[in-house]
Design a protein around this motif. Structure first.
Motif: not given
Length: 374
Positions: A123-131
């Motif tokens: 899982a990529k928990p920092n996805a929203a931040e990176l987006l």
């Protein structure tokens, strides 16, 4: 120099002892084995030689590791795909679909495209931040972002991690268009985000519907929602004003192809107004994994199914040609295309892709970022 690994076995798959494939600890899983990836220096195959009486292994558990991704938007230039950017919140997929063309991607992680693909997830928990960071970059030009291109964004672990929901919250806030492909009814949990986006012309969904037969669905997609739950999802999404397509992906010769017309009719009655399909694809390790699945579930059909598959791929198991990889070639592929087209015409289902708006996009403002003077 590293020696190339051997194939699964030089022995024809259909003549192997079935005890090598059957294993009690994989109950509820789609793969029959944990075939090593093509990048591994060695290939191992576990089988019962009849001399040991070991206790049954415990059932496989799903393991999820967290990855702090460096980037989140993936770009592609494939001319046969109607999007040029996508996001995959997860690696691997617990749905365990026996036919999943994404399985070979697990080999890049040093894991098996077989059982590892559906039990060892990332899982990529920092996805929203990176987006947010990537959307805020100077010169970014908005085009629809696709979710669900490699693994399902609404597989079971989304209930806990809610990474897909976080991504949608960002896209909604900045007015960015999104398309979603899933076979999970879990997408209905995000109707509160998707409905307002759809009203602004920013969202559309495609539900993968492969069979109406619950037994076949359980064999092909053991941990995915039942066909009825997917139809219910189409109905709920459509009633909420979210454009929803039905995708028959994949169509497997002599397995689910008799259902093409029935699937489209059920989807249309549930509220779908668009439809599409993809013919079975067997790239790389999936070739042997799908053969194993056929031998375990449909041994009498193995030769017939593979013969039909090869007839659509120029005599091979797979041809990675942009022009034909989604639909195949030859008489049988043309017959599938004609049946699908005629059924869509009869039911009023369109095959074109609805355009989403890009003019509503407002780049996010990050902390410490200079504000625009305009």
């Amino acid at each position: 120099m590293r020696k190339p690994i051997a194939r699964l076995s030089e022995e024809p798959l259909e003549t192997r002892n079935a005890t090598r494939i059957a294993d009690a600890n994989r109950h509820g899983r789609g793969s029959i084995s944990n075939l090593a990836g093509r990048h591994e220096p060695q290939m191992r195959e576990v089988f019962d030689d009849g001399w040991s009486e070991e206790e049954a292994a415990p059932a496989l558990r799903t393991e999820t590791s967290l990855e702090q991704a460096r980037t989140i938007i993936t770009r592609n230039r494939s001319p046969d795909i109607p999007f040029d950017r996508s996001i995959n919140p997860y690696r691997g997929c617990e749905h365990g679909c026996s036919y999943c063309f994404a399985r070979p991607s697990h080999a890049y992680l040093g894991l098996s495209p077989g059982l590892d693909f559906e039990t060892k997830l990332t899982a990529k928990p920092n996805a929203a931040e990176l987006l947010e960071r990537e959307l805020a970059r100077p010169g970014y030009q908005p085009k629809p972002i696709a979710l669900g291109t490699n693994t399902d964004p609404y597989q079971p672990i989304e209930r806990e991690h809610r990474i897909t929901r976080g991504i949608l919250e960002v896209l909604s806030r900045v007015g960015h268009p999104v398309t979603i492909v899933t076979k999970s009814a879990g997408i209905t949990r995000d109707i509160d985000i998707l409905a307002p986006m759809a009203e602004r012309g920013l969202a559309k969904v495609a539900i993968s519907l492969t069979t109406l037969d619950r037994r076949l669905a359980r064999a092909m997609e053991p941990r995915a929602p039942t066909p009825q739950k997917r139809l219910d999802a189409i109905r709920q999404l459509s009633e909420a004003g979210i454009p929803t397509a039905a995708i028959t992906a994949p169509i497997i010769p002599a397995i689910n192809d008799p259902e093409i017309e029935a699937l489209l009719e059920a989807a249309q009655q549930a509220g779908s107004r668009e439809a599409g399909y993809v013919l079975l694809r067997l790239p790389l390790e999936l070739r042997d994994l799908f053969r194993e699945w056929l031998l375990a579930h449909y041994p009498g059909k193995l030769r017939h199914v593979l013969s039909l598959v090869q007839s659509t791929r120029g005599g091979k198991d797979y041809v990675a040609d942009f022009e034909t990889r989604q639909t195949g070639t030859g008489f049988y592929a043309e017959l599938i295309a004609k049946r699908h087209r005629l059924a869509c015409e009869r039911l009023g289902l369109v095959r074109r892709h609805q355009r989403l708006r890009t003019d509503l996009f407002v780049p996010p403002s990050l902390p410490g970022q200079q504000l625009s003077l305009l």
